[in-house]
Design an enzyme around this catalytic site. Structure first.
Site, PDB file in Angstrom:
ATOM      1  N   ASP A 274     -14.475   3.796 -11.410  1.00  0.00           N
ATOM      2  CA  ASP A 274     -15.423   3.504 -10.336  1.00  0.00           C
ATOM      3  C   ASP A 274     -15.914   4.846  -9.790  1.00  0.00           C
ATOM      4  O   ASP A 274     -15.403   5.903 -10.126  1.00  0.00           O
ATOM      5  CB  ASP A 274     -14.781   2.622  -9.267  1.00  0.00           C
ATOM      6  CG  ASP A 274     -15.845   1.922  -8.422  1.00  0.00           C
ATOM      7  OD1 ASP A 274     -17.029   2.281  -8.535  1.00  0.00           O
ATOM      8  OD2 ASP A 274     -15.492   1.000  -7.655  1.00  0.00           O
TER       9      ASP A 274
HETATM   10  C1  BGC Z   1     -18.813   0.301  -6.546  1.00  0.00           C
HETATM   11  C2  BGC Z   1     -19.019  -0.296  -7.915  1.00  0.00           C
HETATM   12  C3  BGC Z   1     -20.392   0.058  -8.419  1.00  0.00           C
HETATM   13  C4  BGC Z   1     -20.544   1.576  -8.406  1.00  0.00           C
HETATM   14  C5  BGC Z   1     -21.885   2.055  -8.910  1.00  0.00           C
HETATM   15  C6  BGC Z   1     -19.125   1.778  -6.524  1.00  0.00           C
HETATM   16  O1  BGC Z   1     -19.043   2.294  -5.240  1.00  0.00           O
HETATM   17  O2  BGC Z   1     -17.497   0.086  -6.121  1.00  0.00           O
HETATM   18  O3  BGC Z   1     -18.859  -1.680  -7.866  1.00  0.00           O
HETATM   19  O4  BGC Z   1     -20.582  -0.454  -9.692  1.00  0.00           O
HETATM   20  O5  BGC Z   1     -20.378   2.040  -7.076  1.00  0.00           O
HETATM   21  O6  BGC Z   1     -22.885   1.759  -8.021  1.00  0.00           O
END
Ligand code: BGC
Length: 763
Positions: A274
Site C-alpha cells: 500500500d
Molecule cells: C489506499 C489504497 C489505495 C492507494 C492508492 C492508499 O492510501 O489505502 O487503498 O489503493 O492509496 O491510491
C-alpha cells in the site's frame, strides 16, 4: 597482443549486441532476468512515480504515471529490455483517474458504481461479476493495467471509515463477492489488487497500528476472504496493508506474504505495498513483497546498497523481479492494446442503475407502504436528498460525470416534489457548500442538517401524499467514524424524524426513511417512527434513479444485510478495543493525522458480528442476512447429502406473494459438541434465486466442502472438521431459520498448516 585485444573487443561488442537485443516476451522471462543489471532490477521493484535517469541515461525516465493522469501508481519502464511502464488505478467503486487534462478538450470521467457494501448486499455473484466486467472495461479503455480493488477487509466495527469499500463481517461473503469482482474485472484482460492484506479493519493510526489477533481469528476471519478470492479467482496482484499484524508490518512479513499466501494458498501473482511510507525495502523484498508503491529514488538506492552489502540476497530480489516480469507480459500495455479513451459510459450507467437496486435492503415496510404506487406528490426532507452521495471519500471515490439526486430521481419517475420545501433545501445546500469552500473544510451534510419548523412540516403534510426523509453519512480513507452524531442520529435529525412522522401520521399519511450511506448506523431508537425504511447505501452515480425505481416499484429490493446492525455500539465485543475517540464534527481536512495508539487487541477473537450475537443470544436491531421483499417466499423441506469431500444441499423456494422478487437463502452450519468451541452457527454457503413470478419456484443447490466447514486449531496448527452430527440450517436471515437437516461426519478431516503469525501480546 593486438589480436587478443581485437578479439576481446569483438566479443564484448557481440555480447552487448546480444544483451541489447533481449526484449521482453512471454517466453523469455528468464533470459530477460539474466540480462538485467542490479540497478534495473532495483528499478523494477520500486514503483515509477519519481524522476530518475538510469546509469547510461537510456534506460528510463520516471514519472510514468503521467500517461494516464490521476492513476495512483505505475511500474517502471526499461526500454532497453522492451519493458513498458504499466498503470495502476484505484478502485473499488469504479476507475479513479483525473477527468480532465491540460490542453485537452476531452473528458475522462468514469462510472461511479455502487460501493462495496451495496454490491455485497445483493448476494449475487453473477451481478457483481457483471459490474466487475464494466469496471474492467473502463480500466482497459482508459489505458490502465491494474485496478487497485476489491477491498476485502472485514467489518470488525461499524466505526471503520472504509467499511463502505469492504463487503461484510463474514469471510465467506467477503471471499465469494470478492472473487466474483476479480473474475469480472480480469475477464477484460486487466488485473486486480485484492486489498488490504490483511486485518486492516481500522483507519486510526493505520500505518503503524499493531493488530494483535489470535492465530485462529486470523485464519478464520481476517485471512479467509482473501484465501477464497486467491484460490478461486487468481487476482494478478495482492496489496499488503499499512498495519502490523502481531508485531511486524504486513509489508515486511514473510510468514504472511510467503508462507501463507504462496506456500499454503498457492498464490502465483505479485504483491505490492500500500501507498504511504518509506519502509524497510530489503525486509519487504525478503518477505515476498514484489513491488513497492508508489516508489522513490531512495528506495532504489537502498535495494542496490542492501544487495551489495549482502543484507539482501540477490536471489530474493530475482524472485520478485521474475514475478513482475510475469505480471508485465499479461498487461494490455505490454500487449500493445490500443485503448479508445471512450468506454460506453451510457451502457455502464444502466448497469449501475439496476445493480444498485439489487443491493438495497428493505429494513421496514409497515402496511405495504412501499412501493408507493398511489403517491403523486411527495415532500422530500433531509439535506442528503438534495446532495445525494454516490460513494465514499478517499481513494475509493470515483471522478464521475454526475450524481443523480433524489429530486431528479423522483421527478424522473413522474412524481411531483413539493417545491415549497425543495427550494429552501437547495438554497441551504448552496450556502453550506460556499461556507465550506471558504474555510477549506469538508462538507458533511448530516452534520449540518437543516432544521425545519413544525408549521412548515404541517403544511407539507396537508399538501403532499407521502414524506421521504433521506439520512446521509459519509466516511472514507484515513479516519474512523464517531459514535455521537455519526453512528447515532444528530439532534436535528432526531427532531426532523419525530416531527415529520407526527405531522404526516396525524394527516393519515406515510413516511419513508431512505438511508444513503456506506456503513451501519444506529436504528433501534428511532425505527419505530417511520412506516418504511429503505437502506439504499451509496448506490453509485445513478443513485436517485435507483432509489426512485425501488420506491415506485419499477424495481424491487432483493438485498440482505451482510453485516449486523446492532442496537448500540457497546453491544459489539470489538468496541472494547476500537479507537473511536475522535473529535466531534465538523471535521477539518487533515484531521486524519492523529495517532492515538499503536496496538489494537482483538480480544473477541472469532466473535465478530453475528458469530457473537447468535451465540450470546443478544438482541440486535437488524440481524445479519436480514432483508424484506415486496413479496413473500416459502422454503421446502431441504435435502442434504454427503459427498466425497463434504455435502451438497438443495432447497426449493417459492414466491408465495403477489409481486415478483428474488430470494437469498443462507446456509448455516452448527457443529457438534466435542470439537473446538464454535459459534452457534456459521454461514458456509448462500444462493440467490432468479426473478420469481408469483407462484413460481426454483430449487437452489449449494455445496460445502469439509475444508470450508473446518475450524483452525491452534494446538495442532491445522484446520479440523470434527466428526459428529451437524445441523444444516437454511435461513432467510441468521435469526430466521426456515428449515434444517442433519449431516453426519464419521471421521475427522484435517489439513495441516504452518505455525505462523503468533500474537506478540497476551490476548
Ligand atoms: C489506499 C489504497 C489505495 C492507494 C492508492 C492508499 O492510501 O489505502 O487503498 O489503493 O492509496 O491510491
Amino acid at each position: 597482443m593486438k589480436k587478443i585485444l581485437i578479439s576481446t573487443l569483438l566479443l564484448m561488442a557481440s555480447t552487448c549486441t546480444l544483451m541489447a537485443q533481449v526484449k521482453l516476451q512471454a517466453n523469455n522471462i528468464d533470459e530477460v532476468l539474466k540480462a538485467m543489471t542490479l540497478e534495473e532490477k532495483a528499478m523494477l521493484v520500486i514503483g515509477g512515480n519519481r524522476k530518475i535517469a538510469s546509469a547510461d541515461n537510456s534506460a528510463m525516465i520516471g514519472g510514468q504515471g503521467k500517461r494516464v493522469k490521476g492513476c495512483a501508481g505505475n511500474t517502471q519502464a526499461i526500454p532497453r529490455l522492451g519493458i513498458p511502464s504499466t498503470e495502476l488505478t484505484d478502485g473499488p467503486a469504479g476507475v479513479r483517474i483525473d477527468p480532465r487534462r491540460n490542453n485537452d478538450a476531452n473528458t475522462y470521467y468514469c462510472t461511479g458504481f455502487p460501493v462495496g457494501t451495496a454490491l455485497s448486499c445483493s448476494w449475487n455473484t453473477q451481478l457483481v461479476e457483471e459490474v466487475g466486467k464494466c469496471i474492467g472495461n473502463e480500466v482497459l479503455e482508459y489505458g490502465c493495467d491494474v485496478l487497485l480493488a476489491p477491498g476485502m477487509n472485514i467489518h470488525r466495527s461499524p466505526l471503520c471509515g472504509r467499511n463502505f469499500e469492504y463487503y461484510s463481517e463474514d469471510p465467506l461473503v467477503t471471499g465469494k463477492i470478492g472473487a466474483a469482482y476479480v473474475r469480472g474485472v480480469q475477464s477484460q484482460g486487466v488485473g486486480t489488487s485484492v486489498k488490504h492484506f490483511a486485518a486492516n479493519s481500522q483507519e486510526t493510526n493505520r500505518t503503524n497500528v499493531d493488530e494483535v489477533v489470535s492465530q485462529r481469528a486470523l485464519r478464520e476471519i481476517y485471512l479467509k476472504g482473501f484465501e477464497i478470492a486467491v484460490r478461486e479467482a487468481a487476482p494478478w496482484t495482492v496489496m499488503s496493508s499499512y498495519n502490523r499484524i502481531n508485531g511486524p508490518l504486513t509489508q515486511e512479513n514473510r510468514e504472511l506474504l510467503t508462507t501463507i499466501l504462496r506456500d499454503e494458498w498457492g498464490y502465483g501473482g505479485i504483491v505490492m505495498t500500500d501507498w504511504i511510507g518509506l519502509r524497510n525495502t530489503a525486509a519487504q523484498i525478503h518477505a515476498g513483497n514484489d513491488l513497492m508503491q508508489p516508489g522513490n529514488e531512495a528506495q532504489i538506492k537502498d535495494v542496490i546498497e542492501k544487495v551489495k552489502s549482502g543484507v539482501l540476497a540477490e536471489a530474493d530480489l530475482d524472485i520478485c523481479v521474475k514475478r513482475i516480469l510475469e505480471y508485465l507480459v499479461k498487461t494490455p500495455t505490454f500487449r500493445g492494446y490500443e485503448y479508445s479513451n471512450k468506454p460506453d459510459l451510457k451502457a455502464h450507467a444502466d448497469v449501475t442503475r439496476h445493480s444498485a437496486t439489487e443491493g438495497m435492503v428493505l429494513l421496514k415496510n409497515e402496511g405495504q407502504t412501499l412501493p408507493m404506487s398511489d403517491a403523486k406528490k411527495v415532500s422530500v426532507f433531509g439535506i442528503t436528498s438534495y446532495d445525494f452521495m454516490a460513494g465514499g471519500t478517499g481513494s475509493g471515490n470515483v471522478n464521475k460525470a454526475y450524481t443523480i439526486d433524489m429530486m431528479q430521481g423522483l421527478s424522473g419517475a413522474g412524481l411531483t416534489v413539493n417545491s415549497k420545501l425543495a427550494d429552501p433545501y437547495k438554497n441551504y445546500k448552496a450556502y453550506q457548500h460556499s461556507l465550506c469552500a471558504a474555510s477549506n473544510s469538508d462538507y458533511w451534510p448530516w452534520g449540518n442538517e437543516m432544521s425545519v419548523s413544525r408549521s412548515i412540516i404541517d403544511t407539507q403534510a396537508k399538501e403532499s401524499d407521502i414524506a421521504i426523509i433521506t439520512l446521509g453519512r459519509q466516511a472514507g480513507e484515513g479516519w474512523d467514524r464517531d459514535e455521537a452524531g455519526d453512528f447515532t442520529l444528530t439532534d436535528v435529525e432526531r427532531q426532523l424524524i419525530t416531527d415529520v412522522c407526527n405531522a404526516f401520521h396525524i394527516a393519515n399519511k406515510r413516511v419513508v426513511v431512505v438511508l444513503n450511506m456506506g456503513n451501519v448506523m444506529e436504528t433501534a431508537s428511532w425505527k419505530s417512527m417511520p412506516d418504511a425504511i429503505l437502506l439504499a447505501w451509496q448506490p453509485g452515480q445513478e443513485g436517485g434513479n435507483s432509489v426512485a425505481d425501488v420506491l415506485t416499484g419499477k424495481a424491487y429490493p432483493s438485498g440482505k444485510l451482510t453485516m449486523t446492525w446492532p442496537n448500540n455500539l457497546i453491544d459489539l465485543p470489538s468496541s472494547a478495543n476500537f479507537p473511536n475517540i475522535r473529535p466531534a464534527a465538523p471535521r477539518q481536512k487533515g484531521d486524519n493525522k492523529k495517532e492515538f495508539q499503536d496496538y489494537t487487541k482483538h480480544v473477541e477473537g472469532i466473535n465478530v458480528g453475528y458469530r457473537y450475537f447468535t451465540t450470546a443470544n443478544k438482541p440486535v436491531s437488524y440481524p445479519f442476512g436480514f432483508g424484506l421483499s415486496y413479496t413473500t417466499f416459502s422454503y421446502s423441506k431441504p435435502v442434504v447429502k454427503a459427498t466425497k469431500d463434504g455435502l451438497t444441499a438443495s432447497i426449493t423456494v417459492t414466491n408465495t406473494g403477489k409481486s415478483v422478487g428474488k430470494e437469498i437463502v443462507e446456509l448455516y452450519v452448527s457443529a457438534p459438541n466435542g470439537g473446538l468451541e464454535k459459534p452457534a452457527r456459521e454461514l458456509k454457503a448462500f444462493a440467490k434465486t432468479k426473478e420469481l413470478q408469483p407462484g413460481q419456484s426454483e430449487t437452489l443447490t449449494m455445496d460445502v466442502t469439509l475444508y470450508e466447514m473446518a475450524s483452525y486449531n491452534e494446538a495442532t496448527q491445522a484446520w479440523e472438521t470434527a466428526p459428529g452430527n451437524y445441523t444444516i440450517s437454511f435461513g432467510a436471515s441468521v435469526e430466521d431459520i426456515r428449515a434444517t437437516a442433519p449431516y453426519t461426519l464419521s471421521k475427522q478431516h484435517t489439513v495441516k498448516c504452518h505455525d505462523v503469525l503468533k500474537p506478540d501480546m497476551e490476548l
